[in-house]
Motif scaffolding. Structure first.
Motif, PDB file in Angstrom:
ATOM      1  N   LEU A  88     -11.358  -8.585 -68.956  1.00  0.00           N
ATOM      2  CA  LEU A  88     -11.785  -9.827 -68.119  1.00  0.00           C
ATOM      3  C   LEU A  88     -11.699  -9.441 -66.641  1.00  0.00           C
ATOM      4  O   LEU A  88     -11.056  -8.682 -66.109  1.00  0.00           O
ATOM      5  CB  LEU A  88     -10.675 -11.000 -68.344  1.00  0.00           C
ATOM      6  N   THR A  89     -12.558 -10.025 -65.856  1.00  0.00           N
ATOM      7  CA  THR A  89     -12.568 -10.035 -64.309  1.00  0.00           C
ATOM      8  C   THR A  89     -11.213 -10.421 -63.923  1.00  0.00           C
ATOM      9  O   THR A  89     -10.860 -11.707 -64.067  1.00  0.00           O
ATOM     10  CB  THR A  89     -13.823 -10.809 -63.850  1.00  0.00           C
ATOM     11  N   VAL A 115      -8.807 -12.396 -61.670  1.00  0.00           N
ATOM     12  CA  VAL A 115      -8.951 -13.811 -60.809  1.00  0.00           C
ATOM     13  C   VAL A 115      -7.592 -13.910 -59.976  1.00  0.00           C
ATOM     14  O   VAL A 115      -7.859 -14.901 -58.980  1.00  0.00           O
ATOM     15  CB  VAL A 115      -9.126 -15.041 -61.809  1.00  0.00           C
ATOM     16  N   TYR A 143      -6.437 -18.781 -66.321  1.00  0.00           N
ATOM     17  CA  TYR A 143      -7.811 -18.908 -66.089  1.00  0.00           C
ATOM     18  C   TYR A 143      -8.631 -18.013 -66.999  1.00  0.00           C
ATOM     19  O   TYR A 143      -9.800 -17.709 -67.093  1.00  0.00           O
ATOM     20  CB  TYR A 143      -8.255 -18.272 -64.605  1.00  0.00           C
ATOM     21  N   LYS A 144      -7.666 -17.084 -68.033  1.00  0.00           N
ATOM     22  CA  LYS A 144      -8.364 -16.108 -69.093  1.00  0.00           C
ATOM     23  C   LYS A 144      -9.506 -16.756 -69.896  1.00  0.00           C
ATOM     24  O   LYS A 144     -10.232 -16.439 -70.110  1.00  0.00           O
ATOM     25  CB  LYS A 144      -7.172 -15.507 -69.796  1.00  0.00           C
ATOM     26  N   GLU A 188     -12.575 -17.378 -68.032  1.00  0.00           N
ATOM     27  CA  GLU A 188     -13.155 -16.114 -68.045  1.00  0.00           C
ATOM     28  C   GLU A 188     -13.973 -15.914 -69.108  1.00  0.00           C
ATOM     29  O   GLU A 188     -15.008 -15.351 -69.041  1.00  0.00           O
ATOM     30  CB  GLU A 188     -12.466 -15.173 -67.219  1.00  0.00           C
ATOM     31  N   ASP A 201     -17.579 -13.165 -68.417  1.00  0.00           N
ATOM     32  CA  ASP A 201     -17.086 -12.216 -69.150  1.00  0.00           C
ATOM     33  C   ASP A 201     -17.205 -11.914 -70.670  1.00  0.00           C
ATOM     34  O   ASP A 201     -17.296 -10.886 -71.170  1.00  0.00           O
ATOM     35  CB  ASP A 201     -15.480 -12.222 -68.735  1.00  0.00           C
ATOM     36  N   SER A 242     -13.498 -25.226 -67.532  1.00  0.00           N
ATOM     37  CA  SER A 242     -12.965 -24.879 -66.257  1.00  0.00           C
ATOM     38  C   SER A 242     -11.826 -25.570 -65.746  1.00  0.00           C
ATOM     39  O   SER A 242     -11.184 -26.371 -66.899  1.00  0.00           O
ATOM     40  CB  SER A 242     -14.054 -25.239 -64.991  1.00  0.00           C
TER      41      SER A 242
END
Length: 285
Positions: free
Chosen positions: A44-45, A47, A153-154, A157, A162, A170
């Motif tokens: 994941l990106t 955050v 937030y995983k 994402e 991702d 959201s």
């Protein structure tokens, strides 16, 4: 052929060389330094939501999140200074004061490690606390139990760029009113959700949990120590996704996929993740 560019940093007094673009967390991991993370995932990106992975970098005014800060040549990093330990302890206390972490063993272990006392920040009015929310049970696939959500937030994402590119969820609201939500709080069947369960796969606290696990826990039948995991290939199509079948009492209780698999990177579709019930059906004797 051009050689790979590397950078060398100091982590707790030891030099570590990593490829250019690697993060401080990558360097810490390479050095064998165990770093707490919650919002970070290898697929994941970053955050920068939880801030429990912060470290001290000499010359920086503030602590920096190791999961997203690139390593720079000559950096001097401290991961266990008083300042770092105090910050991590407070983050864990804040998280534990507003949510139920009873099914997040890694977070609980780190809380014990840093001597966190969430009771210092307990919310007096339970009506405004996140943990006052009842679990949302809408189907037989997965349950949304937001009293356990740490807003990492995983799941957002994984549902977005991702992995799934569905963008069904959201974060909505602010403060104790913040929660993961569909657009305009639409019910899942009417939302953009495709029930891939990739959000469930990355959740660190069981705020998103398999319905099978949710029911078994409520019946006091969930025994992870008695489960074994078998890796196989999904039989629904020819993509070749790897499945990890979690089996208890000769019954498949949930399905995951390894993060390091070249095909899935931990992600599955609705069939691969939830379409295992037929295996559990036994013919009449």
């Amino acid at each position: 052929m051009t050689s790979e560019v590397s950078v060398t940093i100091s982590v707790n007094g030891s030099e570590v060389t990593v490829p250019e673009g690697a993060t401080i967390l990558d360097a810490c991991t390479q050095q064998g330094v165990d770093t707490p993370t919650i919002c970070y995932g290898p697929t994941l990106t970053p955050v920068n939501a939880c801030r429990v992975c912060v470290v001290e970098v000499e010359g920086n005014r503030t602590l920096v999140p190791s999961c997203s800060r690139p390593a720079e040549d000559g950096m001097v990093v401290h991961t266990d200074s008083d300042r770092v330990r105090h910050s991590r302890k407070m983050v864990l206390e804040f998280l534990g004061s507003g949510v139920d972490l009873s099914q997040a063993p890694e977070i609980m272990a780190w809380s014990d490690h840093y001597g966190a006392d969430p009771g210092r920040y307990a919310v007096a009015d339970a009506a405004i606390a996140t943990m006052a929310q009842p679990a949302k049970v809408q189907d037989n696939l997965f349950v949304r139990d937001y009293d356990k959500c740490v807003l990492c937030y995983k799941c957002v994402e994984a549902c977005g760029e991702d992995a799934q590119h569905t963008f069904a969820i959201s974060i909505a609201g602010r403060g104790y009113g913040a929660s993961v939500s569909t657009e305009y709080n639409t019910e899942l069947p009417e939302s953009a959700c495709v029930y891939c369960g990739n959000c469930v796969g990355v959740c660190p606290t069981n705020a998103l949990v398999f319905k099978s696990e949710f029911d078994m826990r409520n019946a006091d039948q969930w025994r992870p120590d008695d489960q074994h995991v078998t890796t196989t290939v999904c039989s629904y199509c020819g993509v070749g996704c790897n499945l990890e079948l979690h089996v208890q009492d000769n019954q498949i209780v949930k399905v995951t996929s390894p993060d390091d698999h070249s095909v899935t990177s931990g992600n599955l579709c609705i069939k691969g993740r939830f379409g295992y019930q037929y295996v559990n059906v036994r013919p009449p004797s």
